[in-house]
Design an enzyme around this catalytic site. Structure first.
Site, short mmCIF file in Angstrom:
data_model
loop_
_atom_site.label_atom_id
_atom_site.label_comp_id
_atom_site.label_asym_id
_atom_site.label_seq_id
_atom_site.Cartn_x
_atom_site.Cartn_y
_atom_site.Cartn_z
N GLU A 191 -6.90 -11.14 0.19
CA GLU A 191 -7.85 -10.05 -0.02
C GLU A 191 -8.46 -10.22 -1.40
O GLU A 191 -8.22 -9.42 -2.30
CB GLU A 191 -7.14 -8.69 0.12
N GLU A 247 -0.98 2.40 0.63
CA GLU A 247 -1.34 1.39 -0.37
C GLU A 247 -1.51 1.99 -1.77
O GLU A 247 -2.36 2.86 -1.96
CB GLU A 247 -2.66 0.72 0.04
O1 LIG Z 1 -10.18 -0.30 -2.10
C1 LIG Z 1 -9.43 -1.28 -2.30
O2 LIG Z 1 -9.46 -1.89 -3.38
C2 LIG Z 1 -8.52 -1.74 -1.27
O3 LIG Z 1 -7.74 -2.63 -1.50
C3 LIG Z 1 -8.60 -1.08 0.06
O4 LIG Z 1 -7.63 -1.52 0.95
#
Ligand SMILES: O=C(O)C(=O)CO
Length: 264
Positions: free
Chosen positions: A247, A146
């Protein structure tokens, strides 16, 4: 495209084990979490309670962050930390066991901040080695890398989709594992100034998971500059068929933050 709800950012009004049921009540059948335990070696009783809460709510776990250190203290993963290989491996083994118990197939390995006094090349070699190990421990699963934005994560070196893809390429070169892919976190990429449409077009087929929040603010779509309809169209055209993780930190109560989905 199916949505899942990230229960580390949404429904935080409730204790962790009550959130899966709240997600089900809001109409979701799939959820995701950041690592829900304080340690890479969780007590088996805590793991049972976690898995039991998902099963009681009737929701599927579709993505899980592997142990990433102390997030509140600023850590952003231990994947690239040479002195934390034991923690990374323990976390990956525990995550793999949760995957076997729940059917979860996507695991996010946060890269880790640059460490003062440690050669970045040594950190990068460590990350590649640990990713290959995670892929070995989780056959058939997808391990995702990520990018995070530099404004909020100044010491985190993976800031663009291209950089994450380069890490995936390196894992493939040295180990042959092809199941390490990009986590396209739209909020982090937008905030960091990456070109999200170009990343979707360039890396179609190499996107292992998508997460969604508007920018700025990391709230629900409609609160910032994200063109969610264009994003969904592009993902569809690119052939992405996985879940889209919501998210975001809801503005207002979590259960009332889903109105934007009606139009999207
Ligand atoms: O730490 C963050 O902002 C994330 O998106 C972790 O997955």
């Amino acid at each position: 495209m199916p949505y899942d709800v990230n229960l580390s950012l949404l429904f935080t009004e409730l204790p962790l084990l009550e959130r899966p049921l709240a997600a089900a009540d809001a109409g979701f059948d799939a959820v995701e979490f950041w690592w829900p335990f304080g340690t890479p070696r969780p007590d088996p009783r805590d793991v049972d309670l976690f898995v039991g809460a998902l099963s009681f709510a009737g929701v599927r776990l579709v993505a899980l962050n592997i142990y990433a250190g102390d997030l509140a203290a600023g850590e952003r993963g231990v994947l690239s930390h040479p002195d934390r290989a034991g923690d990374f491996r323990a976390g990956a083994e525990a995550a793999a066991a949760i995957g076997r118990a729940t059917g979860c197939r996507v695991f996010n390995a946060l890269y880790g901040n640059r460490l003062p006094g440690v050669d970045p090349a040594v950190q990068d070699v460590t990350a590649v080695r640990n990713l290959a190990e995670a892929a070995r421990l989780m056959p058939g699963a997808t391990v995702v890398v990520e990018p995070l934005n530099a404004l909020e994560n100044p010491d985190y070196p993976i800031r663009t989709a291209a950089r994450a893809i380069a890490v995936c390429d390196r894992v493939r070169e040295v180990s042959g594992h092809t199941g390490v892919k990009l986590l396209l976190d739209v909020y982090h990429l937008l905030t960091g100034g990456d070109d999200v449409p170009a990343a979707i077009d360039a890396y179609a087929g190499r996107i292992g998971h998508v997460q969604l929040a508007d920018a700025p603010g990391r709230h629900q779509p409609g609160t910032g500059r994200l063109d969610v309809d264009d994003l969904l169209r592009r993902l569809d055209r690119a052939g992405y068929r996985g879940h889209i993780g919501l998210e975001y930190r809801p503005l207002g109560p979590s259960a009332e933050s889903f109105g934007w989905m009606r139009g999207a």
